[in-house]
Motif scaffolding. Structure first.
Motif, PDB file in Angstrom:
ATOM      1  N   UNK A 107       0.834  -1.207   0.000  1.00 33.53           N
ATOM      2  CA  UNK A 107       0.000   0.000   0.000  1.00 33.53           C
ATOM      3  C   UNK A 107       0.861   1.245   0.000  1.00 33.53           C
ATOM      4  N   UNK A 108       1.937   1.219   0.776  1.00 34.58           N
ATOM      5  CA  UNK A 108       2.770   2.421   0.858  1.00 34.58           C
ATOM      6  C   UNK A 108       3.481   2.691  -0.462  1.00 34.58           C
ATOM      7  N   UNK A 109       3.620   1.660  -1.286  1.00 35.73           N
ATOM      8  CA  UNK A 109       4.379   1.846  -2.522  1.00 35.73           C
ATOM      9  C   UNK A 109       3.480   1.982  -3.747  1.00 35.73           C
ATOM     10  N   UNK A 110       2.189   1.677  -3.599  1.00 34.68           N
ATOM     11  CA  UNK A 110       1.367   1.489  -4.799  1.00 34.68           C
ATOM     12  C   UNK A 110       1.237   2.761  -5.643  1.00 34.68           C
ATOM     13  N   UNK A 111       1.134   3.908  -5.001  1.00 36.69           N
ATOM     14  CA  UNK A 111       0.950   5.134  -5.779  1.00 36.69           C
ATOM     15  C   UNK A 111       2.222   5.508  -6.538  1.00 36.69           C
ATOM     16  N   UNK A 112       3.355   5.056  -6.014  1.00 33.80           N
ATOM     17  CA  UNK A 112       4.605   5.270  -6.744  1.00 33.80           C
ATOM     18  C   UNK A 112       4.773   4.265  -7.865  1.00 33.80           C
ATOM     19  N   UNK A 113       4.550   2.998  -7.514  1.00 38.04           N
ATOM     20  CA  UNK A 113       4.790   1.935  -8.488  1.00 38.04           C
ATOM     21  C   UNK A 113       3.900   2.066  -9.718  1.00 38.04           C
ATOM     22  N   UNK A 114       2.666   2.487  -9.508  1.00 38.32           N
ATOM     23  CA  UNK A 114       1.738   2.534 -10.630  1.00 38.32           C
ATOM     24  C   UNK A 114       1.514   3.961 -11.129  1.00 38.32           C
ATOM     25  N   UNK A 115       2.497   4.820 -10.843  1.00 38.51           N
ATOM     26  CA  UNK A 115       2.318   6.230 -11.212  1.00 38.51           C
ATOM     27  C   UNK A 115       2.159   6.409 -12.717  1.00 38.51           C
ATOM     28  N   UNK A 116       2.738   5.468 -13.486  1.00 36.74           N
ATOM     29  CA  UNK A 116       2.644   5.628 -14.944  1.00 36.74           C
ATOM     30  C   UNK A 116       1.189   5.611 -15.407  1.00 36.74           C
ATOM     31  N   UNK A 173      -9.168   1.331   5.492  1.00 38.76           N
ATOM     32  CA  UNK A 173      -8.710   2.692   5.781  1.00 38.76           C
ATOM     33  C   UNK A 173      -7.197   2.782   5.863  1.00 38.76           C
ATOM     34  N   UNK A 174      -6.577   1.727   6.366  1.00 41.09           N
ATOM     35  CA  UNK A 174      -5.116   1.718   6.487  1.00 41.09           C
ATOM     36  C   UNK A 174      -4.461   1.825   5.110  1.00 41.09           C
ATOM     37  N   UNK A 175      -5.046   1.102   4.141  1.00 40.81           N
ATOM     38  CA  UNK A 175      -4.473   1.112   2.795  1.00 40.81           C
ATOM     39  C   UNK A 175      -4.529   2.517   2.202  1.00 40.81           C
ATOM     40  N   UNK A 176      -5.659   3.211   2.380  1.00 38.33           N
ATOM     41  CA  UNK A 176      -5.766   4.569   1.833  1.00 38.33           C
ATOM     42  C   UNK A 176      -4.819   5.532   2.531  1.00 38.33           C
ATOM     43  N   UNK A 177      -4.734   5.399   3.837  1.00 37.41           N
ATOM     44  CA  UNK A 177      -3.866   6.270   4.614  1.00 37.41           C
ATOM     45  C   UNK A 177      -2.400   6.045   4.239  1.00 37.41           C
ATOM     46  N   UNK A 178      -2.007   4.770   4.212  1.00 35.73           N
ATOM     47  CA  UNK A 178      -0.602   4.464   3.969  1.00 35.73           C
ATOM     48  C   UNK A 178      -0.189   4.796   2.544  1.00 35.73           C
ATOM     49  N   UNK A 179      -1.117   4.668   1.596  1.00 36.95           N
ATOM     50  CA  UNK A 179      -0.746   4.983   0.217  1.00 36.95           C
ATOM     51  C   UNK A 179      -0.372   6.460   0.107  1.00 36.95           C
ATOM     52  N   UNK A 180      -1.117   7.314   0.816  1.00 34.01           N
ATOM     53  CA  UNK A 180      -0.815   8.751   0.784  1.00 34.01           C
ATOM     54  C   UNK A 180       0.491   9.040   1.508  1.00 34.01           C
ATOM     55  N   UNK A 181       0.628   8.448   2.708  1.00 33.13           N
ATOM     56  CA  UNK A 181       1.845   8.684   3.491  1.00 33.13           C
ATOM     57  C   UNK A 181       3.069   8.215   2.703  1.00 33.13           C
ATOM     58  N   UNK A 182       2.952   7.039   2.082  1.00 38.15           N
ATOM     59  CA  UNK A 182       4.077   6.492   1.331  1.00 38.15           C
ATOM     60  C   UNK A 182       4.486   7.364   0.164  1.00 38.15           C
ATOM     61  N   UNK A 183       3.504   8.052  -0.417  1.00 34.75           N
ATOM     62  CA  UNK A 183       3.810   8.900  -1.574  1.00 34.75           C
ATOM     63  C   UNK A 183       4.434  10.224  -1.140  1.00 34.75           C
ATOM     64  N   UNK A 259     -11.228   9.829   8.633  1.00 28.87           N
ATOM     65  CA  UNK A 259     -10.032  10.630   8.375  1.00 28.87           C
ATOM     66  C   UNK A 259      -9.187  10.081   7.227  1.00 28.87           C
ATOM     67  N   UNK A 260      -9.050   8.768   7.149  1.00 27.03           N
ATOM     68  CA  UNK A 260      -8.228   8.190   6.079  1.00 27.03           C
ATOM     69  C   UNK A 260      -8.788   8.580   4.716  1.00 27.03           C
ATOM     70  N   UNK A 261     -10.109   8.505   4.590  1.00 28.60           N
ATOM     71  CA  UNK A 261     -10.731   8.844   3.312  1.00 28.60           C
ATOM     72  C   UNK A 261     -10.563  10.332   3.002  1.00 28.60           C
ATOM     73  N   UNK A 262     -10.777  11.168   4.019  1.00 25.76           N
ATOM     74  CA  UNK A 262     -10.656  12.604   3.802  1.00 25.76           C
ATOM     75  C   UNK A 262      -9.243  12.975   3.372  1.00 25.76           C
ATOM     76  N   UNK A 263      -8.263  12.365   4.035  1.00 24.30           N
ATOM     77  CA  UNK A 263      -6.872  12.671   3.686  1.00 24.30           C
ATOM     78  C   UNK A 263      -6.577  12.227   2.259  1.00 24.30           C
ATOM     79  N   UNK A 264      -7.025  11.029   1.914  1.00 22.04           N
ATOM     80  CA  UNK A 264      -6.778  10.540   0.553  1.00 22.04           C
ATOM     81  C   UNK A 264      -7.457  11.451  -0.469  1.00 22.04           C
TER      82      UNK A 264
END
Lengths: 275, 419
Positions: A107-116, A173-183, A259-264
């Motif tokens: 989750x923490x890496x997904x927004x980077x890995x699939x940025x293309x 919620x963890x997945x959404x939160x961590x994806x943002x934090x990871x990015x 909160x996780x959804x709002x942040x995402x």
């Protein structure tokens, strides 16, 4: 004025929690064929060029468990007091743990890995954090059902898919939160392996909760994963469970969902620039 | 009704010197970032069916505007509305996945475009057919040549007629036949009355194709109006110090001759017509001054004759192409041009598909300075460029008198003048 704001807070939290649950599922329904293709793309990514292909996804966790079995049963010959076999206890807890750590890690890496996919195109980004969840669920779910069936009989095997489904829901919620934090905070990904290792030692699946020193016991309520595994061990092996084990993780889930959804949601417009 | 409506839309890029600056800004409330304004707030309304060209220097904000319209960038301020299906030919194949087959990528791109599986099923054959790579659809796209890749990407991106088409720079992709096919498809959208928004450095294309042009300068709309007016204003600006050298590198005058085709134009002209592979290409171009052929030529105002000989081959199945010759200053500014289409001269071709024409400028009226000769081989409508020979020759003009400017116009004196 601030008082009114504070009073309205639970209401807002509840509204956002609803969106946090409904919106991802709605996106999933709307873009289901796209999501299936993304899953295939992910599979192709992980296994391209290998001889065994997709089988690796199942062989890999199986090999991991084989290694633990070799170490713990054959070499160290660990035994638990009482009727529960150590290996049963370990494997039943190990797989949910692997699912959680895999989902968190990816989750923490997904927004980077699939940025293309989204960096230069209009794309429903809301789908992306769901990808590691569903992937982890598919991989470990299948192994888990087989394993539980072998260890605890076909009746217990019926619980396995329910446990996996509940885990995935809990991780949402963890997945959404961590994806943002990871990015946005790249350092977090460097730090994460340490956090996961600590959780692995602090979560009782290598040992029984009762084996912890007396002084440590009260702190177990701070670890939601300990609660989750207590429930899992209860459902499949019939070990004792408390109401707190059931309630605490879902309470945390309810608090995180909004909160996780709002942040995402708020982070979405900035994602392309954060790359 | 406006298809595209921008109200106060602007884009600012924020740059943090250090990773923690973002955090520091949140905590202390002090500004810790540098801002780069790519696009100042602007208003723009485009009606259905309009073809709008965007011109401007590199870094003026053209691409930012296009990305905002394509919804791959979020505006920092203002309201942006684009109605209908938008197709953006900005970065073709950006969403393709190298490990997946061409077939899967078609479905993936289709899904990203909002098509259902059934809709892609229905379009699939026409997509593959247009791209012309049916035999390779099972292969991972990482094994594709760049030409195949871009053909498939274009074919998918344009498989559904969009309401708004956003094109960056190139009106055609790929090479040879496909370049022509892709250009024709974009023209079909134009004829079908679709809204097209495209940015180009080719002022000629903007003028030939667009009803309206927008000139963007340093993130602001400097001029917006009929294409011919805006292009003329922009062309004038290119000649000033602020715009000089914007198109052509400063040292481009040093006898550099570039032909964009892969193999250079043969000096002896002995090239066999390529059967069917490419719809048209230059075989030989020659620039001659008073019987002397060369790449760097000397001329005298009102004395020398300049002749440009062009030999090209074209596919018998397509209409005979047109040619154009442009004289530019060393700063890239267009001085004058002549085209067979504009002069209404229909070119003929022999049985081998070869056409040879000579364009003469008798007693050239250019005043002293250095100029470059550019040759273009264009489609019958004079928009799509099959091939260009940019700065194929440099001419150095010297003059006898003291006349100032770049060109000597025919003129007469009357009144109290000794006859």
């Amino acid at each position: 004025m601030p008082v009114a704001k504070i009073l309205r807070l639970p209401l807002r939290l509840a509204v956002h929690a609803c969106s946090g649950l409904v919106e991802p599922l709605r996106a999933l329904a709307r873009h289901r064929s796209l999501f299936l293709l993304l899953l295939r793309r992910d599979l192709a990514d992980r296994t391209s060029g290998t001889v065994l292909g997709f089988s690796w996804l199942l062989v890999q966790p199986a090999l991991q468990m084989l290694a633990f079995w070799f170490l713990l049963e054959l070499v160290l010959q660990v035994r638990f007091p009482g009727r529960i076999g150590f290996l049963d206890y370990f494997l039943v807890g190990m797989l949910p743990w692997l699912l959680i750590s895999e989902a968190v890690m990816r989750s923490t890496a997904v927004l980077n890995d699939l940025s293309s996919l989204y960096s230069r195109m209009a794309f429903p980004i809301v789908l992306l954090p769901l990808l590691p969840l569903v992937m982890a669920g598919a991989i470990f779910g299948m192994v888990y059902i087989v394993l539980v069936g072998l260890l605890a009989g076909p009746l217990a095997a019926l619980y396995a898919p329910l446990i996996i489904a509940a885990l995935l829901l809990w991780l949402l919620p963890l997945a959404y939160l961590l994806s943002v934090v990871g990015l946005f905070v790249r350092d977090f990904r460097q730090f994460l392996p340490f956090v996961l290792t600590m959780f692995m030692y602090l979560t009782p699946f290598l040992y029984m909760p009762q084996m912890l020193p007396e002084a440590m016991q009260p702190f177990m309520v701070l670890n939601p994963l300990a609660d989750i595994l207590a429930v899992v061990h209860h459902l499949i092996l019939g070990l004792p469970v408390t109401a707190g084990n059931w309630i605490r993780p879902w309470l945390l889930w309810l608090v995180l969902l909004g909160p996780a959804w709002v942040i995402f949601y708020r982070a979405q417009p900035h994602m392309r620039e954060a790359l | 009704m406006s298809v595209i409506a921008l109200r106060g839309v602007g884009k600012t890029y924020v740059h943090y010197e250090h990773v923690l600056d973002r955090l520091r800004e949140v905590v202390t409330g002090r500004r810790c970032h540098r801002e780069h304004v790519a696009l100042h707030p602007l208003d723009l309304a485009v009606e259905a069916g309009e073809v709008v060209g965007v011109v401007g220097l590199n870094g003026a904000g053209k691409s930012t505007l296009l990305k905002l319209l394509a919804n791959t960038l979020q505006p920092s301020m203002g309201r942006l509305e684009v109605r209908g299906r938008v197709s953006a030919l900005l970065e073709l194949g950006a969403g393709f996945h190298p490990e997946m087959s061409g077939r899967d990528n078609v479905y993936l791109s289709g899904a990203v475009m909002g098509l259902t599986r059934e809709q892609v099923d229905a379009l699939y054959d026409s997509i593959v057919d247009f791209a012309g790579i049916a035999d390779f659809m099972g292969e991972p796209v990482k094994n594709y040549s760049s030409g195949m890749f871009v053909r498939l990407a274009f074919s998918v991106a344009t498989c559904v007629t969009p309401d708004v088409l956003i094109v960056d720079e190139a009106l055609s992709v790929g090479d040879g036949i496909f370049a022509r096919k892709s250009f024709d498809r974009i023209m079909q959208f134009k004829q079908a009355g679709k809204t097209i928004f495209f940015c180009s450095h080719s002022l000629y294309q903007v003028e030939a194709l667009c009803d309206r042009a927008v000139w963007i300068h340093e993130g602001r709309v400097r001029e917006d109006g009929p294409a011919s007016v805006v292009v003329a204003a922009y062309n004038g600006f290119l000649g000033t110090p602020g715009g000089a050298g914007a198109i052509v590198p400063a040292d481009a005058g040093a006898g550099a001759a570039a032909v964009t085709h892969a193999d250079p134009v043969a000096a002896d002209g002995a090239v066999q017509p390529a059967p069917g592979a490419i719809t048209a290409r230059l075989l030989k171009v020659e620039v001659e001054v008073d019987g002397v052929v060369g790449r760097r030529l000397q001329l005298t105002t009102h004395r020398s004759n300049l002749a440009v000989r062009i030999r090209f081959v074209s596919d018998a199945a397509s209409p005979v192409p047109t040619v154009a010759v442009a004289l530019t200053g060393t700063d890239g500014r267009m001085i004058t041009s002549a085209g067979s289409l504009n002069d209404q001269r229909q070119l003929l071709r022999d049985t081998n598909g070869v056409t040879e024409v000579t364009l003469s400028f008798p007693r050239l009226a250019l005043l002293k300075g250095r100029y470059a000769v550019n040759i273009y081989l264009l489609c019958e409508r004079g928009i799509h460029c099959y091939e260009e020979a940019a700065q194929i020759a440099e001419i150095e003009v010297s003059q006898e008198g003291l006349e100032q400017g770049v060109v000597s116009l025919p003129h007469e004196w009357a009144g109290s003048v000794e006859s």
